[in-house]
Design a protein around this motif. Sequence first.
Motif, PDB file in Angstrom:
ATOM      1  N   UNK A  21       0.002   0.022   0.059  1.00  0.00           N
ATOM      2  CA  UNK A  21      -0.606  -1.183  -0.519  1.00  0.00           C
ATOM      3  C   UNK A  21      -0.690  -2.272   0.531  1.00  0.00           C
ATOM      4  N   UNK A  22      -1.712  -3.096   0.417  1.00  0.00           N
ATOM      5  CA  UNK A  22      -1.867  -4.238   1.321  1.00  0.00           C
ATOM      6  C   UNK A  22      -0.777  -5.260   1.021  1.00  0.00           C
ATOM      7  N   UNK A  23      -0.257  -5.849   2.082  1.00  0.00           N
ATOM      8  CA  UNK A  23       0.747  -6.892   1.946  1.00  0.00           C
ATOM      9  C   UNK A  23       0.034  -8.187   1.555  1.00  0.00           C
ATOM     10  N   UNK A  24       0.373  -8.797   0.410  1.00  0.00           N
ATOM     11  CA  UNK A  24      -0.317 -10.021  -0.011  1.00  0.00           C
ATOM     12  C   UNK A  24      -0.115 -11.192   0.968  1.00  0.00           C
ATOM     13  N   UNK A  25       0.961 -11.170   1.728  1.00  0.00           N
ATOM     14  CA  UNK A  25       1.227 -12.245   2.690  1.00  0.00           C
ATOM     15  C   UNK A  25       0.534 -12.022   4.025  1.00  0.00           C
ATOM     16  N   UNK A  26       0.194 -10.756   4.324  1.00  0.00           N
ATOM     17  CA  UNK A  26      -0.471 -10.426   5.587  1.00  0.00           C
ATOM     18  C   UNK A  26      -1.482  -9.317   5.327  1.00  0.00           C
ATOM     19  N   UNK A  27      -2.756  -9.658   5.184  1.00  0.00           N
ATOM     20  CA  UNK A  27      -3.753  -8.654   4.817  1.00  0.00           C
ATOM     21  C   UNK A  27      -3.934  -7.539   5.852  1.00  0.00           C
ATOM     22  N   UNK A  28      -3.420  -7.733   7.061  1.00  0.00           N
ATOM     23  CA  UNK A  28      -3.500  -6.673   8.075  1.00  0.00           C
ATOM     24  C   UNK A  28      -2.406  -5.631   7.879  1.00  0.00           C
ATOM     25  N   UNK A  29      -1.336  -6.012   7.217  1.00  0.00           N
ATOM     26  CA  UNK A  29      -0.179  -5.121   7.062  1.00  0.00           C
ATOM     27  C   UNK A  29      -0.319  -4.240   5.820  1.00  0.00           C
ATOM     28  N   UNK A  30       0.164  -3.016   5.948  1.00  0.00           N
ATOM     29  CA  UNK A  30       0.179  -2.067   4.835  1.00  0.00           C
ATOM     30  C   UNK A  30       1.636  -1.742   4.530  1.00  0.00           C
ATOM     31  N   UNK A  31       2.029  -1.948   3.285  1.00  0.00           N
ATOM     32  CA  UNK A  31       3.385  -1.652   2.832  1.00  0.00           C
ATOM     33  C   UNK A  31       3.429  -0.232   2.285  1.00  0.00           C
ATOM     34  N   UNK A  32       4.557   0.425   2.490  1.00  0.00           N
ATOM     35  CA  UNK A  32       4.715   1.821   2.075  1.00  0.00           C
ATOM     36  C   UNK A  32       5.871   1.965   1.097  1.00  0.00           C
ATOM     37  N   UNK A  33       5.676   2.850   0.132  1.00  0.00           N
ATOM     38  CA  UNK A  33       6.750   3.170  -0.819  1.00  0.00           C
ATOM     39  C   UNK A  33       6.541   4.594  -1.307  1.00  0.00           C
ATOM     40  N   UNK A  34       7.629   5.269  -1.545  1.00  0.00           N
ATOM     41  CA  UNK A  34       7.554   6.609  -2.120  1.00  0.00           C
ATOM     42  C   UNK A  34       7.249   6.510  -3.607  1.00  0.00           C
ATOM     43  N   UNK A  35       6.495   7.456  -4.090  1.00  0.00           N
ATOM     44  CA  UNK A  35       6.289   7.590  -5.535  1.00  0.00           C
ATOM     45  C   UNK A  35       7.543   8.254  -6.104  1.00  0.00           C
ATOM     46  N   UNK A  36       7.605   8.369  -7.419  1.00  0.00           N
ATOM     47  CA  UNK A  36       8.740   9.085  -8.025  1.00  0.00           C
ATOM     48  C   UNK A  36       8.786  10.523  -7.514  1.00  0.00           C
TER      49      UNK A  36
END
Length: 164
Positions: free
Chosen positions: A87-102
């Motif tokens: 997902x795009x980081x709302x504070x930095x549109x260049x950054x992509x945040x990562x998270x594992x799904x269940x």
Amino acid sequence: MNSAFEGATPGFLVWRLSMKWRVAVDRAVAPLGLTHAQYSLVASLYDMHRAGQRPSQRQLADHTGLEALYVSKLARALEATGLLERTRDPRDPRAVRLALTEQGREVARRAIKVVQGLLEQLLEPLGGLDSTRTGEFTRELTALLDAPLDLLTEREPKHEKEQS
């Protein structure tokens, strides 16, 4: 000591050990649909998630020691298989945040268990994971990893100085 490695340089031995480890992990996590590099990401994300972090691709690259472009490629592949969310980081549109799904967390838990068993096997010649020798080995590896690369590349090799 294996006679095939007699006289080998420490660099060659580190390379061979890392290749042995990579092949072993690749084979062990393949039934879970992962490669060694993908395992590095999901295991790291799993640990970071447990610590309350949702890292950016750059932060994960720094954590794993992989190139940011490679992390991006791996993350896209893991997203396509449903193991990871980008997902795009709302504070930095260049950054992509990562998270594992269940599903990604479940695969990570299983993969970590498999790789932990491999680590026990690999360290058996030193007395196992909790042995004094393994502790010393870990401290030595950490010292080598802590040495900054810029210092290593600035130095002129000894053999060139002797020839001057």
